[in-house]
Design an enzyme around this catalytic site. Structure first.
Site, PDB file in Angstrom:
ATOM      1  N   GLY A  17       0.772  -1.239   0.000  1.00 24.84           N
ATOM      2  CA  GLY A  17       0.000   0.000   0.000  1.00 24.84           C
ATOM      3  C   GLY A  17       0.804   1.289   0.000  1.00 24.84           C
ATOM      4  CG  ASN A  19       1.849   3.055  -5.883  1.00 28.82           C
ATOM      5  OD1 ASN A  19       2.211   4.091  -6.412  1.00 28.82           O
ATOM      6  ND2 ASN A  19       2.461   1.921  -6.063  1.00 28.82           N
ATOM      7  CG  LEU A  92      -1.320  -8.669  -6.958  1.00 27.06           C
ATOM      8  CD1 LEU A  92      -0.541  -9.655  -6.115  1.00 27.06           C
ATOM      9  CD2 LEU A  92      -0.450  -8.083  -8.065  1.00 27.06           C
ATOM     10  CG  LEU A  94      -8.866  -9.518 -15.421  1.00 27.69           C
ATOM     11  CD1 LEU A  94      -7.703  -8.658 -15.912  1.00 27.69           C
ATOM     12  CD2 LEU A  94      -9.088 -10.682 -16.387  1.00 27.69           C
ATOM     13  CG  ASN A 109      -3.287  -1.072 -12.947  1.00 30.25           C
ATOM     14  OD1 ASN A 109      -3.198  -1.303 -11.748  1.00 30.25           O
ATOM     15  ND2 ASN A 109      -2.516  -1.656 -13.851  1.00 30.25           N
ATOM     16  CG  HIS A 111       2.459  -2.286 -15.263  1.00 33.55           C
ATOM     17  ND1 HIS A 111       2.135  -3.526 -14.733  1.00 33.55           N
ATOM     18  CD2 HIS A 111       3.538  -2.482 -16.067  1.00 33.55           C
ATOM     19  CE1 HIS A 111       2.982  -4.427 -15.226  1.00 33.55           C
ATOM     20  NE2 HIS A 111       3.833  -3.818 -16.025  1.00 33.55           N
ATOM     21  CG  ASP A 152      -0.680  -4.620 -16.878  1.00 36.49           C
ATOM     22  OD1 ASP A 152       0.057  -5.604 -16.698  1.00 36.49           O
ATOM     23  OD2 ASP A 152      -1.225  -3.991 -15.957  1.00 36.49           O
ATOM     24  CD  GLU A 181       5.199   1.847  -9.065  1.00 37.51           C
ATOM     25  OE1 GLU A 181       4.082   1.520  -8.643  1.00 37.51           O
ATOM     26  OE2 GLU A 181       6.171   1.077  -9.086  1.00 37.51           O
TER      27      GLU A 181
END
Ligand code: GRF
Length: 223
Positions: A17, A19, A92, A94, A109, A111, A152, A181
């Protein structure tokens, strides 16, 4: 999204966490238009849930004993908190297609590579940086993109380069990318929240004023 109230952001996270923390810290600034209203995780042990609670934000581990049940819970929990915007910050799973459709243009999202390179199923965390080092590229970086049905694959909102050094390990590269990020994600989320960048009907990502696209990060070798 009306401009007279803060934009309600729900964050999905499976990991530590950091981000999420960058978003929380950013949202605390008076100038920010975003408010993190709920943090959801598929993992009860996710550090992100602890960070949410420490910041007075509701953190919920998706209830359900199967993936389908947890996915159903996800849709309900997002509706319940009236999220205007959904951020995947190290999530993680979908995201089920019905949710991607419902939040089209309002779900992003991050990446840890320069998509489309080093992205797709299985490309997460350490796997990404190992692949970058194995390929021998000289530049990696971070990408924030709108979420589409596949991992992605969505239209790219912001990217920023990060140098790859000869003595890099997956850990040292991950740390350098993560630092970027933490600056890229809040910028991108704020831009989507305030309508400075949109997902067009033709699937293109468009910045209302090209000059509004933050490209002023001056990164030193250490960053
Ligand atoms: C980040 O590297 C992000 O790019 C990837 O997962 C990681 C999450 O890290 N999607 P944290 O949980 O935010 O520290």
């Amino acid at each position: 999204m009306s401009m007279d109230r803060r934009v309600r952001v729900a964050v999905l996270a499976s990991g530590s966490g950091t981000n999420l923390q960058a978003l929380i810290d950013w949202s605390r600034a008076a100038s920010s238009r975003i408010e993190i209203v709920r943090v959801l995780s598929d993992r009860p042990e996710a550090g992100a849930l602890g960070r949410a609670e420490a910041s007075g934000i509701e953190g919920i581990c998706l209830p359900g004993s199967s993936r389908d049940e947890q996915d159903a819970s996800l849709a309900k929990l997002l509706d319940e908190c009236e999220a205007d915007l959904v951020v995947l910050a190290g999530y993680l799973r979908l995201v089920p297609a019905p949710i991607v459709r419902e939040y089209a243009g309002r779900i992003v999202n991050i990446h840890p590579a320069l998509l489309p390179a080093f992205g797709g199923a299985g490309m997460y965390g350490r796997h990404v940086h190992e692949a970058v080092l194995r390929r021998g590229v000289r530049v990696s970086g971070a990408t924030v993109h709108f979420v589409s049905a596949d991992y992605d694959e969505g239209p790219i909102i912001l990217q920023w380069p990060v140098p790859v050094l000869d003595d890099d390990t997956p850990e040292s590269l991950a740390a350098r990318v993560l630092a970027v990020e933490h600056r890229l994600l809040p910028e991108a989320v704020e831009a989507v929240a305030t309508g400075h960048v949109t997902l067009e009907p033709d699937g293109a990502c468009r910045w209302m004023r090209p000059e509004a696209q933050p490209n002023t990060f001056i990164l030193s070798r250490e960053s």
